[in-house]
Design a protein around this motif. Structure first.
Motif, PDB file in Angstrom:
ATOM      1  N   SER A  85      37.257 -31.066  -0.311  1.00 41.12           N
ATOM      2  CA  SER A  85      38.582 -30.440  -0.142  1.00 41.12           C
ATOM      3  C   SER A  85      38.906 -30.243   1.335  1.00 41.12           C
ATOM      4  N   LEU A  86      38.736 -31.279   2.101  1.00 40.97           N
ATOM      5  CA  LEU A  86      38.907 -31.169   3.549  1.00 40.97           C
ATOM      6  C   LEU A  86      40.354 -30.863   3.922  1.00 40.97           C
ATOM      7  N   LYS A  87      40.494 -30.101   4.986  1.00 38.95           N
ATOM      8  CA  LYS A  87      41.783 -29.677   5.499  1.00 38.95           C
ATOM      9  C   LYS A  87      41.939 -30.179   6.932  1.00 38.95           C
ATOM     10  N   PRO A  88      43.168 -30.336   7.405  1.00 42.85           N
ATOM     11  CA  PRO A  88      43.353 -30.757   8.804  1.00 42.85           C
ATOM     12  C   PRO A  88      42.636 -29.838   9.791  1.00 42.85           C
ATOM     13  N   GLU A  89      42.539 -28.560   9.467  1.00 44.49           N
ATOM     14  CA  GLU A  89      41.861 -27.631  10.378  1.00 44.49           C
ATOM     15  C   GLU A  89      40.346 -27.812  10.403  1.00 44.49           C
ATOM     16  N   ASP A  90      39.805 -28.673   9.556  1.00 43.51           N
ATOM     17  CA  ASP A  90      38.387 -29.020   9.623  1.00 43.51           C
ATOM     18  C   ASP A  90      38.113 -30.095  10.673  1.00 43.51           C
ATOM     19  N   THR A  91      39.176 -30.641  11.244  1.00 45.36           N
ATOM     20  CA  THR A  91      39.006 -31.660  12.282  1.00 45.36           C
ATOM     21  C   THR A  91      38.239 -31.084  13.469  1.00 45.36           C
ATOM     22  N   ALA A  92      37.149 -31.746  13.832  1.00 44.47           N
ATOM     23  CA  ALA A  92      36.283 -31.258  14.899  1.00 44.47           C
ATOM     24  C   ALA A  92      35.169 -32.263  15.129  1.00 44.47           C
ATOM     25  N   VAL A  93      34.442 -32.058  16.213  1.00 40.93           N
ATOM     26  CA  VAL A  93      33.156 -32.730  16.383  1.00 40.93           C
ATOM     27  C   VAL A  93      32.102 -31.850  15.715  1.00 40.93           C
ATOM     28  N   TYR A  94      31.319 -32.458  14.863  1.00 41.67           N
ATOM     29  CA  TYR A  94      30.297 -31.733  14.115  1.00 41.67           C
ATOM     30  C   TYR A  94      28.920 -32.046  14.712  1.00 41.67           C
ATOM     31  N   TYR A  95      28.163 -30.994  14.951  1.00 42.41           N
ATOM     32  CA  TYR A  95      26.831 -31.105  15.546  1.00 42.41           C
ATOM     33  C   TYR A  95      25.797 -30.493  14.606  1.00 42.41           C
ATOM     34  N   CYS A  96      24.663 -31.144  14.482  1.00 44.10           N
ATOM     35  CA  CYS A  96      23.557 -30.458  13.826  1.00 44.10           C
ATOM     36  C   CYS A  96      22.631 -29.908  14.908  1.00 44.10           C
ATOM     37  N   ALA A  97      21.942 -28.846  14.560  1.00 38.84           N
ATOM     38  CA  ALA A  97      21.083 -28.170  15.513  1.00 38.84           C
ATOM     39  C   ALA A  97      19.882 -27.577  14.784  1.00 38.84           C
ATOM     40  N   ALA A  98      18.784 -27.510  15.500  1.00 43.92           N
ATOM     41  CA  ALA A  98      17.549 -26.958  14.951  1.00 43.92           C
ATOM     42  C   ALA A  98      17.191 -25.652  15.638  1.00 43.92           C
ATOM     43  N   HIS A  99      16.772 -24.691  14.840  1.00 44.03           N
ATOM     44  CA  HIS A  99      16.328 -23.403  15.383  1.00 44.03           C
ATOM     45  C   HIS A  99      14.831 -23.267  15.121  1.00 44.03           C
ATOM     46  N   LEU A 100      14.098 -22.730  16.097  1.00 44.16           N
ATOM     47  CA  LEU A 100      12.655 -22.609  15.946  1.00 44.16           C
ATOM     48  C   LEU A 100      12.259 -21.608  14.862  1.00 44.16           C
ATOM     49  N   SER A 101      13.170 -20.720  14.489  1.00 43.97           N
ATOM     50  CA  SER A 101      12.898 -19.796  13.399  1.00 43.97           C
ATOM     51  C   SER A 101      13.030 -20.512  12.064  1.00 43.97           C
ATOM     52  N   PRO A 102      12.181 -20.205  11.103  1.00 47.02           N
ATOM     53  CA  PRO A 102      12.301 -20.849   9.792  1.00 47.02           C
ATOM     54  C   PRO A 102      13.400 -20.242   8.911  1.00 47.02           C
ATOM     55  N   VAL A 103      13.900 -19.072   9.294  1.00 49.31           N
ATOM     56  CA  VAL A 103      14.900 -18.412   8.457  1.00 49.31           C
ATOM     57  C   VAL A 103      16.292 -18.718   8.990  1.00 49.31           C
ATOM     58  N   VAL A 104      17.275 -18.501   8.145  1.00 51.95           N
ATOM     59  CA  VAL A 104      18.658 -18.762   8.536  1.00 51.95           C
ATOM     60  C   VAL A 104      19.055 -17.862   9.712  1.00 51.95           C
ATOM     61  N   VAL A 105      19.648 -18.443  10.711  1.00 50.64           N
ATOM     62  CA  VAL A 105      20.140 -17.694  11.862  1.00 50.64           C
ATOM     63  C   VAL A 105      21.649 -17.798  11.861  1.00 50.64           C
ATOM     64  N   ALA A 106      22.295 -16.833  11.245  1.00 47.55           N
ATOM     65  CA  ALA A 106      23.734 -16.895  11.035  1.00 47.55           C
ATOM     66  C   ALA A 106      24.527 -16.524  12.275  1.00 47.55           C
ATOM     67  N   SER A 107      23.851 -15.965  13.264  1.00 48.00           N
ATOM     68  CA  SER A 107      24.569 -15.584  14.483  1.00 48.00           C
ATOM     69  C   SER A 107      25.005 -16.803  15.284  1.00 48.00           C
ATOM     70  N   GLY A 108      24.339 -17.917  15.052  1.00 53.10           N
ATOM     71  CA  GLY A 108      24.653 -19.102  15.838  1.00 53.10           C
ATOM     72  C   GLY A 108      23.948 -19.153  17.182  1.00 53.10           C
ATOM     73  N   MET A 109      23.133 -18.149  17.452  1.00 49.94           N
ATOM     74  CA  MET A 109      22.467 -18.061  18.752  1.00 49.94           C
ATOM     75  C   MET A 109      21.062 -18.660  18.685  1.00 49.94           C
ATOM     76  N   GLY A 110      20.617 -19.183  19.833  1.00 49.17           N
ATOM     77  CA  GLY A 110      19.220 -19.562  19.967  1.00 49.17           C
ATOM     78  C   GLY A 110      18.817 -20.885  19.365  1.00 49.17           C
ATOM     79  N   TYR A 111      19.770 -21.728  18.998  1.00 44.83           N
ATOM     80  CA  TYR A 111      19.416 -23.048  18.476  1.00 44.83           C
ATOM     81  C   TYR A 111      18.893 -23.896  19.638  1.00 44.83           C
ATOM     82  N   ALA A 112      17.717 -24.458  19.447  1.00 46.82           N
ATOM     83  CA  ALA A 112      17.012 -25.078  20.572  1.00 46.82           C
ATOM     84  C   ALA A 112      17.331 -26.557  20.756  1.00 46.82           C
TER      85      ALA A 112
END
Length: 124
Positions: A85-112
């Motif tokens: 159900s994509l919307k025009p506002e979903d237009t963006a560059v999408y990046y994947c990132a890995a965090h050294l913590s095994p748990v979900v980091v919802a703050s978005g901080m510290g992705y290495a």
């Protein structure tokens, strides 16, 4: 060290769907939590979705909840983002990132580690 390579972006009409993949190098992929970020022109980068090391826990931004699904296959060292159900506002560059913590980091901080990004464009 982890290298991440995204694929699957492209152009889709509003209401359509796309699936992104992120292939990781390295033997420790299964110990990292992973996130999909996005950055639209003129906007700050935001965390769209995140997943814990074993896929047992996930996080979604309010703007994508119910439409996007993050998953991972540790045997294939790959994380996925299914976007419906994509919307025009979903237009963006999408990046994947890995965090050294095994748990979900919802703050978005510290992705290495970060991929190079893949463009998603949703036309109206």
């Amino acid at each position: 060290q982890v290298q991440l390579v995204e694929s699957g972006g492209g152009l889709v009409q509003a209401g359509g769907a796309l699936s992104l993949s992120c292939a990781a190098s390295g033997r420790t992929f299964s110990s990292y939590s992973m996130g999909w970020f996005r950055q639209a022109p003129g906007k700050e980068r935001e965390l769209a979705a995140a997943i814990s090391w074993n896929g047992g826990n996930t996080y979604y931004a309010a703007s994508v909840k119910g439409r996007f699904t993050i998953s991972r296959d540790n045997a294939r060292n790959t994380v996925y983002l299914r976007m419906n159900s994509l919307k025009p506002e979903d237009t963006a560059v999408y990046y994947c990132a890995a965090h050294l913590s095994p748990v979900v980091v919802a703050s978005g901080m510290g992705y290495a580690y970060w991929g190079q990004g893949t463009q998603v464009t949703v036309s109206s």
